[in-house]
Design an enzyme around this catalytic site. Structure first.
Site, PDB file in Angstrom:
ATOM      1  N   ASN A  61      10.305 -10.132 -12.367  1.00 14.44           N
ATOM      2  CA  ASN A  61      11.316 -11.161 -12.524  1.00 14.44           C
ATOM      3  C   ASN A  61      11.832 -11.549 -13.844  1.00 14.44           C
ATOM      4  OD1 ASN A  61       9.794 -13.984 -13.554  1.00 14.44           O
ATOM      5  ND2 ASN A  61       8.528 -12.718 -12.189  1.00 14.44           N
TER       6      ASN A  61
ATOM      7  N   LEU B 272       0.800  -1.116   0.095  1.00 14.28           N
ATOM      8  CA  LEU B 272       0.066  -0.119  -0.236  1.00 14.28           C
ATOM      9  C   LEU B 272       0.783   1.126   0.054  1.00 14.28           C
ATOM     10  CD1 LEU B 272      -3.071  -1.180   2.346  1.00 14.28           C
ATOM     11  CD2 LEU B 272      -2.780  -1.080   0.183  1.00 14.28           C
TER      12      LEU B 272
ATOM     13  N   CYS C 170      21.413 -12.115 -32.101  1.00 14.15           N
ATOM     14  CA  CYS C 170      20.144 -12.205 -31.030  1.00 14.15           C
ATOM     15  C   CYS C 170      19.529 -13.532 -31.749  1.00 14.15           C
ATOM     16  CB  CYS C 170      19.639 -10.932 -30.844  1.00 14.15           C
ATOM     17  SG  CYS C 170      18.062 -11.443 -29.946  1.00 14.15           S
TER      18      CYS C 170
ATOM     19  N   ARG D 259       2.959   2.166  -1.983  1.00 11.60           N
ATOM     20  CA  ARG D 259       3.445   2.467  -3.295  1.00 11.60           C
ATOM     21  C   ARG D 259       2.345   2.069  -4.243  1.00 11.60           C
ATOM     22  NH1 ARG D 259       5.659  -1.915  -1.821  1.00 11.60           N
ATOM     23  NH2 ARG D 259       6.061  -3.779  -3.179  1.00 11.60           N
TER      24      ARG D 259
ATOM     25  N   CYS E 179      11.900  -5.732  -4.260  1.00 17.63           N
ATOM     26  CA  CYS E 179      11.722  -4.769  -3.402  1.00 17.63           C
ATOM     27  C   CYS E 179      11.465  -4.830  -2.024  1.00 17.63           C
ATOM     28  CB  CYS E 179      10.213  -4.032  -3.759  1.00 17.63           C
ATOM     29  SG  CYS E 179      10.095  -3.183  -5.573  1.00 17.63           S
TER      30      CYS E 179
END
Length: 253
Positions: A130, A70, A245, A72, A188
């Site tokens: 992730n 809450l 790539c 953020r 976080c």
């Protein structure tokens, strides 16, 4: 696409912009945006995209609202604690703008379901936390040729880029990150993040989604925006296309 009287009033500040106008607003109304992650980045992005009048939002997240969110994730309130994030976010969008349709999926994206979850999207916004999910989303968006707006935050920093790697001169997400989805990651919860940092990055991500739907200004694809909010410094760097790539390179294989 005809806008109702309520929509004309609601979106008046968009419509008077010569770079956007009524045609841009009409394009938003017919657009579908898939948002991966209804957390720190997704929270402001969902609010702004809903308020802006994107016709359909696909919300994808497997978490429930926790008290630690809450500080953020401002789309949620204390009474949402314990509720699935996608359901609480969908209810918030309906309060913000009843003209927006919301589709919710309380699942974790993986290679078996990602194509179906992103099907029909005009733009994908990835704000997940992730690398495994980011690679999965990026690969699926690339194969389907859906523009990908990718955003990330940590502590006081953030980054943002738009990828259209199927174009000859534009890099894809793998050109930037490489091939190692199992690299060491922190969260976080471990490192912390200042609440407004997610608001800044999520709002900018919403801006780039709108730009991808109804182009205005300069094309951001092929550039990476780096934001350091300890120093209040914004800078962008050009991302080269990697010829080797495996997703989009000309010499892959």
């Amino acid at each position: 696409m005809i806008l109702s009287d309520d929509e004309l009033t609601r979106y008046a500040r968009h419509i008077v912009l010569k770079e956007f106008g009524g045609s841009g607003q009409a394009r938003l109304k017919t657009a579908t945006v898939a948002i991966v992650g209804a957390g720190g980045i997704g929270s402001p992005a969902i609010q702004y995209l809903g308020a802006a009048g994107v016709g359909r939002l696909i919300l994808i997240d497997d978490d429930r609202v926790e008290p630690s969110n809450l500080q953020r994730q401002t789309i949620f309130t204390t009474v949402d604690t314990g509720i699935a994030k996608v359901e609480a976010a969908a209810a918030a969008v309906q309060r913000i703008n009843p003209h927006v349709a919301v589709e919710t999926h309380r699942v974790r994206i993986d290679p078996t379901n990602v194509a179906g979850l992103l099907a029909g999207a005009d733009v994908v916004l990835d704000g997940c936390d992730n690398f495994a999910t980011r690679f999965c989303v990026a690969d699926a968006a690339h194969v389907a040729k859906i523009p990908l707006v990718s955003a990330a935050v940590g502590q006081f920093e953030g980054q943002l880029a738009t990828y259209r790697g199927w174009e000859a001169d534009k890099p894809c997400y793998r050109c930037f990150v490489g091939e190692d989805p199992e690299r060491a990651e922190t969260s976080c919860a471990e490192d912390g993040v200042l609440g407004p940092v997610t608001g800044v990055i999520g709002s900018l991500a919403a801006l780039e989604v709108l730009r991808a739907i109804a182009p205005f200004g300069d094309d951001p694809a092929g550039k990476l925006l780096l934001i350091d909010l300890l120093a209040l410094r914004f800078r962008s760097i050009r991302l080269p296309k990697d010829p080797g790539c495996r997703a989009c390179g000309t010499t892959r294989g």
